[in-house]
Design a protein around this motif. Structure first.
Motif: not given
Length: 728
Positions: A722-726
């Protein structure tokens, strides 16, 4: 001025709800420090155990009497901050509550601030803005009311969602201990208003009030004891007789309340909300309250906070440590068809595990699912906000979401829009970072068009796998498959649980359907402490367990073909089937259970069909079996194998789909060829005949689970993703 806050919770025999209230406080996003004070009035349930569990994070006070105002005054004395907030022991604040309600202190003359309170549904409001008067009436009003000393009506608060300046409260005497329950906060506000202070209202400082059972309210949320309410009402009205200045109005109001209570009791009994004993008790309590009120008036004095209380309970500030800072916290919406306690499928179980695990790491998690009883609710369950929604009609004027699907299946599109609409409701209160939907049923269809959300699709068994080729399916299923295909093509972020499921979707929809978008995160399951489980077996049998729906895809017929040979050769073998056995199978014109009972009569005593069982019983079935089997024709992953491996059980699956990515052939179990019942017989025979092999493979499976497939490992992988796509 220092903006630290002391949150005060006064409790009595509410251990079952108090813990949920305390858990919710770990998610508050307040940027300053706050402390939590719990004052217990000699509870006799498990409250002391709950408080001991959280003692490192909270301050604990004791009140020797069952008097809410006394308990609140003790909380005030223990408070080390000048802002003192009150919530009930059956109330849940939304994460932004404290941040928002503190905005009400925008002027020096503000003594207190209130906010709206949801009722036990979490959807409807118990009360919004509160307007009180000197007759003890609380009226809901959305307009601003200017309050001034000795006014008849004034802005007020509800006790489970209120915050005050401590110095102002003490200047008027604290809570009046004459009011042991009911009108306590109203009477305090009246004194603050008469002293020249004002009360503010913040319309987005939300509290959920769950109306837990108590000594005055039964489990149907209906009052059983009115004595304190009536006693305090009489005292309150007569205290402000000089402002009301109308004896007839006072008498009429008391008579009106009396008649209202009697009619309410009659209606509750008529509608079976009371038993006969509860009805008699409620009516009697009314007259007890009338008599007690008269006696209190004759005594004629107030009981304000004592210096002794302030001195004896004074304490240092104790910071409450939340899970994560606001800047580090994600807000995630999961869409799913089923959720606890309705879980019957693997997708629902996957979301149930993932949602709780990520919430336990401090993130704000919302699960959106359809209600099963036509009652819409929002509840805080196991640290997860669960939204059980109804179906709303798709608004035809939203042209930006107008696709070719709108003309296909109106009912289905309404379901999909309802999930999206709830995402919008959540996003109004806080920014939603991630929206995640399973490919099955395409619940997140409309969210894909909303560029505010990072939209993630998780791959599971396809509709194509379950329902076959287009020419074999109904128009409705064709529609579902087309939705699935559309979602795959138009989604930027895809998570798969196995390489096999990616290959299956590429087989169905073309090699470019994943187009390098799929990110692999294997499923995980929660560990279970087997030392707390009991062995319920008192036989020498070898039990072979199957868990799942009794349908063609699960290879039930493959197991049936093995049973005669296995049970004839090994007299101590028993097969147990756990899962929905009521599914009609067109090819055999029957359910698998009835088919077996009709065609395998010689082996009926060797086979147990249990149907669907509750979670606790399912755990016992895994714990007490000897071998686990599931020769499915396809599994995108196979959570059931992990659940067996937790308990060190050898497993047998099929060398197809995601199963080879879970089972190490010859190490933690066996992989047989698809639809090959002879392979299954051979694998079963090896394990039946060799106890050491069963133990060795079971132990290997347990090690494999611990190293790759725990729920914590899965959750960490999702959070990092999730953090990578945000940041993409």
């Amino acid at each position: 001025m220092n903006k630290n806050v002391s949150i005060i919770i006064n409790t009595l025999n509410r251990g079952h709800t108090l813990e949920n209230t305390l858990k919710s406080l770990f998610y508050l996003d307040y940027e300053y420090d706050f402390e939590v004070i719990v004052v217990d009035s000699n509870s006799t349930d498990n409250t002391s155990e709950i408080l001991d569990k959280y003692k490192d994070n909270i301050k604990i006070g004791k009140c020797d009497v069952h008097n809410l105002s006394v308990s609140r005054n003790i909380g005030i004395a223990m408070a080390s901050s000048n802002y003192i907030a009150f919530i009930d022991d059956d109330a849940i604040p939304e994460p932004e509550w404290l941040t928002n309600i503190m905005k009400g202190f925008n002027r020096e003359e503000v003594a207190g601030v209130g906010g709206p309170v949801y009722d036990n549904t979490g959807v409807k409001f118990q009360v919004k803005r509160v307007i009180s008067n000197r007759l003890g009436n609380d009226l809901e009003n959305i307009t601003t009311l200017i309050s001034y000393p000795n006014c008849f009506s004034f802005s007020s608060v509800i006790g489970c969602n209120s915050i005050f300046r401590k110095d102002y409260v003490l200047s008027v005497g604290g809570f009046n201990e004459q009011y042991d329950y009911f009108l306590d906060e109203t009477e305090l506000v009246a004194r603050l208003v008469d002293a020249g202070y004002c009360i503010e209202y913040i319309d987005n400082a939300f509290i959920h009030h769950k109306f837990a059972k108590s000594d005055i309210r039964n489990d149907k949320k209906v009052f059983m004891d009115y004595s304190k309410n009536i006693k305090n009402l009489i005292y309150y009205i007569n205290t402000y007789k000089y402002i009301i200045n109308n004896d007839i109005l006072v008498e009429n109001e008391i008579n009106r309340v009396k008649e209202s209570v009697l009619n309410g009791c009659k209606n509750a009994f008529k509608n079976k909300l009371y038993t006969k004993n509860e009805y008699d008790h409620a009516v009697k309590s009314l007259y007890i309250g009338l008599e007690q009120g008269k006696r209190d008036l004759e005594r004629g004095y107030h009981l304000f906070i004592k210096n002794e209380t302030l001195n004896n309970f004074k304490s240092e500030f104790k910071k409450f440590n939340t899970y994560l800072n606001k800047k580090d916290r994600l807000t995630i919406c999961y869409l799913v068809n089923e959720y606890y306690p309705d879980i019957k499928g693997g997708i629902a179980r996957f979301i149930y595990i993932l949602a709780r695990e990520i919430a336990n790491k401090g993130h704000q998690v919302h699960v959106i699912t359809l209600t099963r009883n036509n009652i819409e609710t929002v509840d805080f369950e196991e640290n997860v906000w669960v939204h059980r929604i109804g179906v709303n009609n798709y608004p035809k004027n939203l042209l930006e979401y107008d696709t070719e699907f709108n003309n296909y299946n109106t009912n289905r599109m309404n379901v999909l829009y309802s999930h999206y609409n709830e995402i919008l409701n959540i996003n109004k209160k806080r920014k939603v970072d991630i929206v995640q939907t399973p490919i099955w049923d395409s619940l997140g269809f409309y969210a894909i068009f909303d560029k505010r959300f990072n939209f993630v699709v998780t791959l599971h068994t396809s509709m194509r796998t379950v329902h076959g080729h287009y020419e074999q399916i109904s128009d409705e299923l064709y529609f579902h498959i087309e939705l699935e295909k559309y979602l795959m093509k138009n989604t930027k972020y895809i998570v798969s649980n196995s390489k096999a499921i990616e290959e299956k979707f590429e087989e169905y929809y073309g090699k470019d359907i994943c187009n390098g978008k799929a990110f692999l995160i294997p499923h995980g399951v929660e560990d279970i402490n087997s030392s707390e489980l009991k062995n319920t077996r008192n036989d020498d049998n070898i039990e072979i367990l199957f868990v799942g729906r009794l349908e063609y895809r699960k290879g039930i017929d493959v197991i049936f073909k093995c049973i005669p040979d296995i049970c004839s050769k090994y007299k101590n073998v028993v097969f147990r089937f756990v899962g929905d056995d009521s599914i009609y199978v067109e090819s055999i014109k029957s359910t698998y259970k009835n088919y077996f009972l009709s065609n395998y009569k010689d082996y009926i005593d060797k086979v147990i069909f249990e149907g669907y069982v509750e979670e606790e019983e399912l755990i016992n079935r895994y714990f007490n079996c000897d071998i686990f089997i599931s020769p499915s024709r396809f599994e995108s992953f196979g959570l059931i194998f992990l659940e067996a491996m937790i308990f060190s059980k050898p497993v047998i699956g099929t060398n197809i789909g995601g199963m080879p990515e879970v089972i190490e052939n010859g190490v933690s179990g066996f992989l047989i060829e698809n639809e090959n019942h002879n392979d299954l017989k051979v694998a079963l025979s090896k394990l039946i005949e060799d106890e050491n092999l069963r133990k060795t493979m079971g132990a290997n499976g347990r090690k494999l689970f611990e190293s790759k497939f725990t729920s914590e490992i899965m959750a960490d992988n999702f959070i990092n993703y999730y953090r990578s796509i945000i940041g993409d």
